[in-house]
Design a protein around this motif. Structure first.
Motif, PDB file in Angstrom:
ATOM      1  N   TYR A 166     -37.595 -29.008  34.330  1.00  0.00           N
ATOM      2  CA  TYR A 166     -38.582 -29.480  35.397  1.00  0.00           C
ATOM      3  C   TYR A 166     -38.570 -30.927  35.279  1.00  0.00           C
ATOM      4  O   TYR A 166     -38.671 -31.418  34.156  1.00  0.00           O
ATOM      5  CB  TYR A 166     -39.818 -28.929  35.363  1.00  0.00           C
ATOM      6  N   ARG A 167     -38.244 -31.794  36.321  1.00  0.00           N
ATOM      7  CA  ARG A 167     -38.333 -33.267  36.179  1.00  0.00           C
ATOM      8  C   ARG A 167     -39.134 -33.890  37.508  1.00  0.00           C
ATOM      9  O   ARG A 167     -38.756 -33.268  38.433  1.00  0.00           O
ATOM     10  CB  ARG A 167     -36.974 -33.860  36.216  1.00  0.00           C
ATOM     11  N   THR A 168     -39.639 -34.948  37.122  1.00  0.00           N
ATOM     12  CA  THR A 168     -40.468 -35.834  38.281  1.00  0.00           C
ATOM     13  C   THR A 168     -39.610 -36.973  38.403  1.00  0.00           C
ATOM     14  O   THR A 168     -39.164 -37.644  37.475  1.00  0.00           O
ATOM     15  CB  THR A 168     -41.764 -35.810  38.112  1.00  0.00           C
ATOM     16  N   TYR A 169     -39.487 -37.372  39.789  1.00  0.00           N
ATOM     17  CA  TYR A 169     -38.999 -38.753  40.340  1.00  0.00           C
ATOM     18  C   TYR A 169     -39.776 -39.525  41.076  1.00  0.00           C
ATOM     19  O   TYR A 169     -40.151 -38.893  42.138  1.00  0.00           O
ATOM     20  CB  TYR A 169     -37.533 -38.282  40.913  1.00  0.00           C
ATOM     21  N   GLN A 170     -39.896 -40.652  40.749  1.00  0.00           N
ATOM     22  CA  GLN A 170     -40.612 -41.695  41.626  1.00  0.00           C
ATOM     23  C   GLN A 170     -42.148 -41.199  42.222  1.00  0.00           C
ATOM     24  O   GLN A 170     -42.524 -41.525  43.099  1.00  0.00           O
ATOM     25  CB  GLN A 170     -39.920 -41.857  42.991  1.00  0.00           C
ATOM     26  N   GLY A 171     -42.692 -40.274  41.178  1.00  0.00           N
ATOM     27  CA  GLY A 171     -44.039 -39.843  41.472  1.00  0.00           C
ATOM     28  C   GLY A 171     -44.269 -38.766  42.256  1.00  0.00           C
ATOM     29  O   GLY A 171     -45.197 -38.270  42.187  1.00  0.00           O
ATOM     30  N   GLN A 172     -43.461 -38.673  43.428  1.00  0.00           N
ATOM     31  CA  GLN A 172     -43.921 -37.741  44.364  1.00  0.00           C
ATOM     32  C   GLN A 172     -43.069 -36.485  44.414  1.00  0.00           C
ATOM     33  O   GLN A 172     -43.053 -35.682  45.186  1.00  0.00           O
ATOM     34  CB  GLN A 172     -43.909 -38.364  45.721  1.00  0.00           C
ATOM     35  N   THR A 173     -41.599 -36.738  43.970  1.00  0.00           N
ATOM     36  CA  THR A 173     -40.568 -35.681  43.987  1.00  0.00           C
ATOM     37  C   THR A 173     -40.307 -34.988  42.734  1.00  0.00           C
ATOM     38  O   THR A 173     -40.504 -35.600  41.623  1.00  0.00           O
ATOM     39  CB  THR A 173     -39.313 -36.385  44.536  1.00  0.00           C
ATOM     40  N   ALA A 174     -40.118 -33.569  42.767  1.00  0.00           N
ATOM     41  CA  ALA A 174     -39.875 -32.924  41.472  1.00  0.00           C
ATOM     42  C   ALA A 174     -38.655 -31.991  41.628  1.00  0.00           C
ATOM     43  O   ALA A 174     -38.387 -31.606  42.760  1.00  0.00           O
ATOM     44  CB  ALA A 174     -41.200 -32.220  40.938  1.00  0.00           C
ATOM     45  N   VAL A 175     -38.130 -31.735  40.573  1.00  0.00           N
ATOM     46  CA  VAL A 175     -36.999 -30.724  40.507  1.00  0.00           C
ATOM     47  C   VAL A 175     -37.184 -29.583  39.664  1.00  0.00           C
ATOM     48  O   VAL A 175     -37.380 -29.992  38.460  1.00  0.00           O
ATOM     49  CB  VAL A 175     -35.564 -31.415  40.404  1.00  0.00           C
ATOM     50  N   SER A 176     -37.087 -28.612  40.191  1.00  0.00           N
ATOM     51  CA  SER A 176     -37.086 -27.334  39.217  1.00  0.00           C
ATOM     52  C   SER A 176     -35.909 -26.610  39.068  1.00  0.00           C
ATOM     53  O   SER A 176     -35.319 -26.316  40.306  1.00  0.00           O
ATOM     54  CB  SER A 176     -38.390 -26.416  39.666  1.00  0.00           C
ATOM     55  N   ILE A 177     -35.351 -26.418  37.921  1.00  0.00           N
ATOM     56  CA  ILE A 177     -34.247 -25.659  37.817  1.00  0.00           C
ATOM     57  C   ILE A 177     -34.412 -24.244  37.285  1.00  0.00           C
ATOM     58  O   ILE A 177     -34.841 -24.283  35.965  1.00  0.00           O
ATOM     59  CB  ILE A 177     -33.016 -26.466  37.054  1.00  0.00           C
ATOM     60  N   TYR A 178     -33.949 -23.024  37.896  1.00  0.00           N
ATOM     61  CA  TYR A 178     -34.096 -21.749  37.400  1.00  0.00           C
ATOM     62  C   TYR A 178     -32.861 -21.084  37.240  1.00  0.00           C
ATOM     63  O   TYR A 178     -31.699 -21.644  37.925  1.00  0.00           O
ATOM     64  CB  TYR A 178     -35.003 -21.082  38.393  1.00  0.00           C
TER      65      TYR A 178
ATOM     66  N   MET B 160     -24.799 -20.752  43.127  1.00  0.00           N
ATOM     67  CA  MET B 160     -25.817 -21.642  42.938  1.00  0.00           C
ATOM     68  C   MET B 160     -26.327 -21.917  44.268  1.00  0.00           C
ATOM     69  O   MET B 160     -25.915 -21.707  45.352  1.00  0.00           O
ATOM     70  CB  MET B 160     -25.098 -23.097  42.698  1.00  0.00           C
ATOM     71  N   VAL B 161     -27.850 -22.169  44.168  1.00  0.00           N
ATOM     72  CA  VAL B 161     -28.689 -21.918  45.616  1.00  0.00           C
ATOM     73  C   VAL B 161     -29.419 -23.576  45.464  1.00  0.00           C
ATOM     74  O   VAL B 161     -29.881 -23.613  44.368  1.00  0.00           O
ATOM     75  CB  VAL B 161     -29.647 -20.969  45.524  1.00  0.00           C
ATOM     76  N   PHE B 162     -29.285 -24.138  46.455  1.00  0.00           N
ATOM     77  CA  PHE B 162     -30.175 -25.510  46.531  1.00  0.00           C
ATOM     78  C   PHE B 162     -31.152 -25.268  47.336  1.00  0.00           C
ATOM     79  O   PHE B 162     -30.956 -24.935  48.751  1.00  0.00           O
ATOM     80  CB  PHE B 162     -29.169 -26.671  46.783  1.00  0.00           C
ATOM     81  N   LEU B 163     -32.466 -25.604  47.090  1.00  0.00           N
ATOM     82  CA  LEU B 163     -33.378 -25.609  48.076  1.00  0.00           C
ATOM     83  C   LEU B 163     -34.024 -26.919  48.258  1.00  0.00           C
ATOM     84  O   LEU B 163     -34.846 -27.693  47.336  1.00  0.00           O
ATOM     85  CB  LEU B 163     -34.910 -24.603  47.687  1.00  0.00           C
ATOM     86  N   ASP B 164     -34.187 -27.722  49.392  1.00  0.00           N
ATOM     87  CA  ASP B 164     -34.784 -28.881  49.604  1.00  0.00           C
ATOM     88  C   ASP B 164     -35.002 -28.896  51.097  1.00  0.00           C
ATOM     89  O   ASP B 164     -34.757 -29.520  51.784  1.00  0.00           O
ATOM     90  CB  ASP B 164     -33.458 -29.894  49.459  1.00  0.00           C
ATOM     91  N   PRO B 165     -36.288 -28.162  51.104  1.00  0.00           N
ATOM     92  CA  PRO B 165     -36.936 -28.029  52.520  1.00  0.00           C
ATOM     93  C   PRO B 165     -37.412 -29.283  52.898  1.00  0.00           C
ATOM     94  O   PRO B 165     -38.098 -30.027  51.843  1.00  0.00           O
ATOM     95  CB  PRO B 165     -37.791 -26.898  52.574  1.00  0.00           C
ATOM     96  N   PRO B 166     -38.038 -29.605  53.885  1.00  0.00           N
ATOM     97  CA  PRO B 166     -38.507 -30.900  54.584  1.00  0.00           C
ATOM     98  C   PRO B 166     -40.044 -30.598  53.953  1.00  0.00           C
ATOM     99  O   PRO B 166     -40.812 -29.517  53.740  1.00  0.00           O
ATOM    100  CB  PRO B 166     -38.872 -30.667  55.898  1.00  0.00           C
ATOM    101  N   TYR B 167     -40.771 -31.708  53.279  1.00  0.00           N
ATOM    102  CA  TYR B 167     -41.786 -31.425  52.342  1.00  0.00           C
ATOM    103  C   TYR B 167     -43.243 -31.054  53.470  1.00  0.00           C
ATOM    104  O   TYR B 167     -44.022 -30.171  52.801  1.00  0.00           O
ATOM    105  CB  TYR B 167     -42.252 -32.736  51.717  1.00  0.00           C
TER     106      TYR B 167
END
Length: 79
Positions: free
Chosen positions: A55-67, A1-8
């Motif tokens: 693919y989901r969005t949260y709080q209008g500015q954040t999204a998460v994509s799962i591949y 599993m790989v998590f990518l959460d870089p500074p925007y």
């Protein structure tokens, strides 16, 4: 599993995922979770092997994509 959460402000998620694929760093059935801004549009698939399953969005500015990385035969676990 790989998590990518870089500074925007410094997101290079597409390039990071391309590098993982090109360097063959993903095992069959690997899961890649990428958090990104909603304005960052990621493709449905990378090289026909890594396919977006959710693919989901949260709080209008954040999204998460799962591949999920498909095996050479094109199947994922549980199919």
């Amino acid at each position: 599993m790989v998590f990518l959460d870089p500074p925007y402000a410094k997101q290079h998620i597409r390039l990071d995922i391309e590098t993982l694929i090109e360097k063959d760093l993903l095992a069959d059935h690997a899961v890649v979770v990428a958090e990104h801004e909603t304005g960052v549009e990621l493709p449905e698939s990378f090289h026909e092997r890594l396919n977006r399953e959710k693919y989901r969005t949260y709080q209008g500015q954040t999204a998460v994509s799962i591949y999920i990385c498909r095996s050479e035969k094109g199947s994922v676990s549980g199919e």
